[in-house]
Design a protein around this motif. Structure first.
Motif, PDB file in Angstrom:
ATOM      1  N   ASP A 230      32.294   4.041  -6.398  1.00  0.00           N
ATOM      2  CA  ASP A 230      31.638   4.935  -5.603  1.00  0.00           C
ATOM      3  C   ASP A 230      30.084   5.269  -6.200  1.00  0.00           C
ATOM      4  O   ASP A 230      29.404   5.933  -5.404  1.00  0.00           O
TER       5      ASP A 230
ATOM      6  N   ARG B   3      24.643  -2.172   0.333  1.00  0.00           N
ATOM      7  CA  ARG B   3      24.957  -1.867   1.718  1.00  0.00           C
ATOM      8  C   ARG B   3      25.915  -3.155   1.965  1.00  0.00           C
ATOM      9  O   ARG B   3      25.766  -4.243   1.607  1.00  0.00           O
ATOM     10  N   SER B   4      26.910  -2.814   2.934  1.00  0.00           N
ATOM     11  CA  SER B   4      27.723  -3.864   3.204  1.00  0.00           C
ATOM     12  C   SER B   4      27.248  -5.228   3.726  1.00  0.00           C
ATOM     13  O   SER B   4      27.736  -6.215   3.118  1.00  0.00           O
TER      14      SER B   4
ATOM     15  N   LYS C 194      35.326   0.317   0.410  1.00  0.00           N
ATOM     16  CA  LYS C 194      34.138   1.294   0.906  1.00  0.00           C
ATOM     17  C   LYS C 194      34.707   1.890   2.196  1.00  0.00           C
ATOM     18  O   LYS C 194      34.531   2.937   2.751  1.00  0.00           O
ATOM     19  N   GLU C 195      34.985   0.777   2.969  1.00  0.00           N
ATOM     20  CA  GLU C 195      35.648   1.288   4.391  1.00  0.00           C
ATOM     21  C   GLU C 195      36.744   2.340   4.339  1.00  0.00           C
ATOM     22  O   GLU C 195      36.652   3.406   4.951  1.00  0.00           O
TER      23      GLU C 195
ATOM     24  N   ARG D 151      35.737   5.738   2.855  1.00  0.00           N
ATOM     25  CA  ARG D 151      35.028   6.527   3.817  1.00  0.00           C
ATOM     26  C   ARG D 151      36.048   7.337   4.598  1.00  0.00           C
ATOM     27  O   ARG D 151      35.797   8.601   4.943  1.00  0.00           O
TER      28      ARG D 151
ATOM     29  N   SER E  48      37.783  10.107   2.591  1.00  0.00           N
ATOM     30  CA  SER E  48      37.210  11.424   2.382  1.00  0.00           C
ATOM     31  C   SER E  48      36.280  12.114   3.537  1.00  0.00           C
ATOM     32  O   SER E  48      36.226  13.197   3.478  1.00  0.00           O
ATOM     33  N   PHE E  49      35.940  11.349   4.846  1.00  0.00           N
ATOM     34  CA  PHE E  49      35.357  11.843   5.729  1.00  0.00           C
ATOM     35  C   PHE E  49      36.643  12.560   6.815  1.00  0.00           C
ATOM     36  O   PHE E  49      36.277  13.571   7.492  1.00  0.00           O
ATOM     37  N   HIS E  50      37.519  11.637   7.087  1.00  0.00           N
ATOM     38  CA  HIS E  50      38.421  11.956   7.841  1.00  0.00           C
ATOM     39  C   HIS E  50      39.715  12.032   7.495  1.00  0.00           C
ATOM     40  O   HIS E  50      40.935  11.614   8.197  1.00  0.00           O
TER      41      HIS E  50
ATOM     42  N   GLN F 184      30.972  11.565  15.024  1.00  0.00           N
ATOM     43  CA  GLN F 184      31.004  10.534  14.015  1.00  0.00           C
ATOM     44  C   GLN F 184      32.567  10.047  13.886  1.00  0.00           C
ATOM     45  O   GLN F 184      32.810   9.324  12.841  1.00  0.00           O
TER      46      GLN F 184
END
Length: 517
Positions: A200, A220-221, A239-240, A243, A246-248, A285
């Motif tokens: 992270d 960046r990817s 990374k995917e 995300r 933590s986001f959804h 998003q």
DNA sequence: TGACCAAGCGCC
DNA sequence: AAAGGGCGCTTGGTCA
């Protein structure tokens, strides 16, 4: 109008009594309710089971008017507007978090009427009051819809959500821990480097890659994908999934999903172009992989409707470009344009997008030259908008939403050595603004009309720029789909009057959002 | 400790 | 298949 405990309509005396009951009574005559701020007045009514058909939101209208009048950034609350009228100290806009800190006294009905009168006068003084009135009506309708969508919520199956997360990440971890799958990927990254690295942390990653002989400017990817190193594959996967977690993930659902409904907080006009924003929940998003979690209730369906190629159609209608408008009368606008671009549909698409967004890469210049020759009015329309931005002027949408003026910082920058860059950046912004803001107006008009046509108990449950979802009983699907199509036609008539441009909607009825498209 | 910024990436 | 602009949101990291 509604102000605290006082309820009245224009030209009538205040009525006593609980607002919800009085509003319900008066709503039979379908008045246009006038209130300081829909976000304060409407949710309590919804909780009481009362819906209204039309309103005039003073704060949203004040914001639109101030921007038009070149007073961008002045406080826009009804209270501030009233203070300005009376020559009193103007209060700053409060961040709208109901129920926290303090609740100000409701604005007296007389003050509401005073601000309304002032706004109506200012609107009449504009070059095209008719269009601006439509903008105010659409924006206010948007405020009603946003409150209703927050109240009703979008169907969200927590069991499906949990199963999806578990499938991708492993079981829900205890607080503060990584899910098993994430931890395994983090371990793989560390093993590939031969020492612990926090995936992270950009700093740690760049340092680790440097130690492995790989110089990276960013992580960046798309940058990582070009790198040949065993850490890349697990890192990209990490990374995917991180995300998603933590986001959804589960914590997000704990906060935003209740009673089988996702209830986001929409901010009407939250984007300068008039698009909506969210102040929580990230409703705009949601990753596509999450769409399978959005499922209609038993015996109900989701009518998912998407405006196809909205922005080029909006440009065609605005610019009054006969050739482009003719192409925009077809279902596939780009295919209809292909002939002008050597038979290549993709070339037509690149030309249109470059014109609307200021693109310069690849073949853009060559294709723009074709566009300039074949569709001169459309080309000139966006060029003019770009020129205005570069010159530090503002631009306006079709109905009169005004772009922000350049900042003082920009004016400094533009006269400096890097001035050309700053000017071009702003030119791209204003070029895009006229199209995006008008597309947002069309979408608002669509929703406002559609809302009025929906049979009970069908409900708008989602809106994302050019896409809406209606949740309705199965046997209403046909009626709702027809309403979507009629609302699109009515929205284009309201904005543009008679025009050859069509605004087709791609509409499907599905039990699961993931099955649309 | 809290405020703030940058990076990065999701959506249109 | 890209391209552009716009956002929100979380994390790590810095600074006071």
């Amino acid at each position: 109008m509604v102000a605290g405990e006082t309820v009245l309509r224009i030209g009538e005396a205040p009525l006593p009594g609980p607002p919800a009951r009085a509003v319900r009574e008066l709503e039979r005559e379908r008045p246009r309710w006038v209130w300081a701020d829909t976000r304060e007045s409407y949710p309590p009514l919804l909780t009481a089971g009362v819906r209204v058909s039309r309103c005039h939101d003073l704060a949203l209208t004040e914001g639109l008017l101030l921007a038009y009048e070149g007073r961008y950034g002045e406080p826009r609350s009804a209270r501030a507007a009233h203070a300005r009228l009376r020559g009193l100290p103007v209060p700053d806009d409060q961040p709208s978090v109901p129920g926290t800190l303090f609740e100000p006294e409701p604005l007296p009905a007389e003050a509401v009427a005073e601000v309304l009168g002032d706004q109506l006068r200012r609107i009449e003084a504009l070059p095209d009051p008719g269009r601006f009135r439509l903008l105010v009506a659409a924006e206010s309708a948007g405020a009603l819809i946003a409150a209703e969508m927050g109240h009703d919520g979008m169907p969200w199956r927590r069991d499906v959500h949990d199963a999806l997360l578990t499938e991708l990440l492993g079981p829900r971890p205890v607080h503060g821990m990584r899910p098993a799958r994430l931890q395994a990927l983090a371990d793989e990254v560390a093993a590939a480097f031969g020492h612990p690295v926090n995936p992270d942390s950009v700093q740690q990653l760049v340092k680790a890659f440097k130690g492995a002989g790989v110089a990276l400017k960013t992580t960046r990817s798309w940058e990582l994908k070009k790198v040949d190193h065993p850490a890349v594959a697990p890192l990209l996967a990490y990374k995917e999934l991180a995300r998603l977690f933590s986001f959804h993930g589960w914590a997000w659902a704990d906060q935003w999903v209740r009673g089988g409904r996702f209830r986001p907080e929409y901010v009407v006009g939250g984007v300068v172009s008039g698009r909506w924003a969210t102040s929580g929940g990230g409703a705009l998003q949601i990753p596509k992989v999450m769409r399978r979690v959005v499922m209609a209730d038993d015996g109900w369906t989701l009518v998912v409707a998407d405006a196809a190629q909205l922005e080029p159609r909006v440009l065609a209608a605005m610019a009054g470009d006969a050739g482009l408008a003719r192409a925009a009368g077809e279902i596939d606008l780009y295919a209809a344009l292909a002939q002008a671009f050597g038979g290549e549909r993709d070339h037509a698409k690149i030309a249109m997008l470059s014109a609307m967004y200021g693109g310069t890469s690849g073949d853009a210049a060559k294709l723009l030259a074709v566009m300039r020759q074949r569709f001169p009015r459309a080309y000139q329309f966006v060029e003019d908008a770009a020129k205005a931005g570069e010159d530090g002027r503002v631009v306006r949408s079709w109905l009169g939403r005004t772009s922000p003026p350049p900042s003082g910082r920009w004016r400094e920058l533009v006269s400096g050595p890097e001035g050309g860059r700053a000017a071009r950046d702003r030119g791209r912004f204003t070029r895009n603004f006229v199209v995006q803001a008008t597309a947002a107006e069309w979408a608002l008009a669509l929703m406002a009309v559609l809302r009025g046509m929906l049979p009970d108990p069908a409900r708008l449950v989602f809106f994302q720029h050019d896409e809406v979802i209606v949740h309705c009983p199965l046997d209403q699907a046909g009626e709702v789909m027809a309403a979507v199509s009629a609302a699109a036609a009515e929205a284009s008539r309201l904005l543009f009057g008679p025009t050859p441009v069509r605004f087709p909607m791609e509409t499907v009825a599905v039990s699961c959002y993931a099955d649309a498209k």
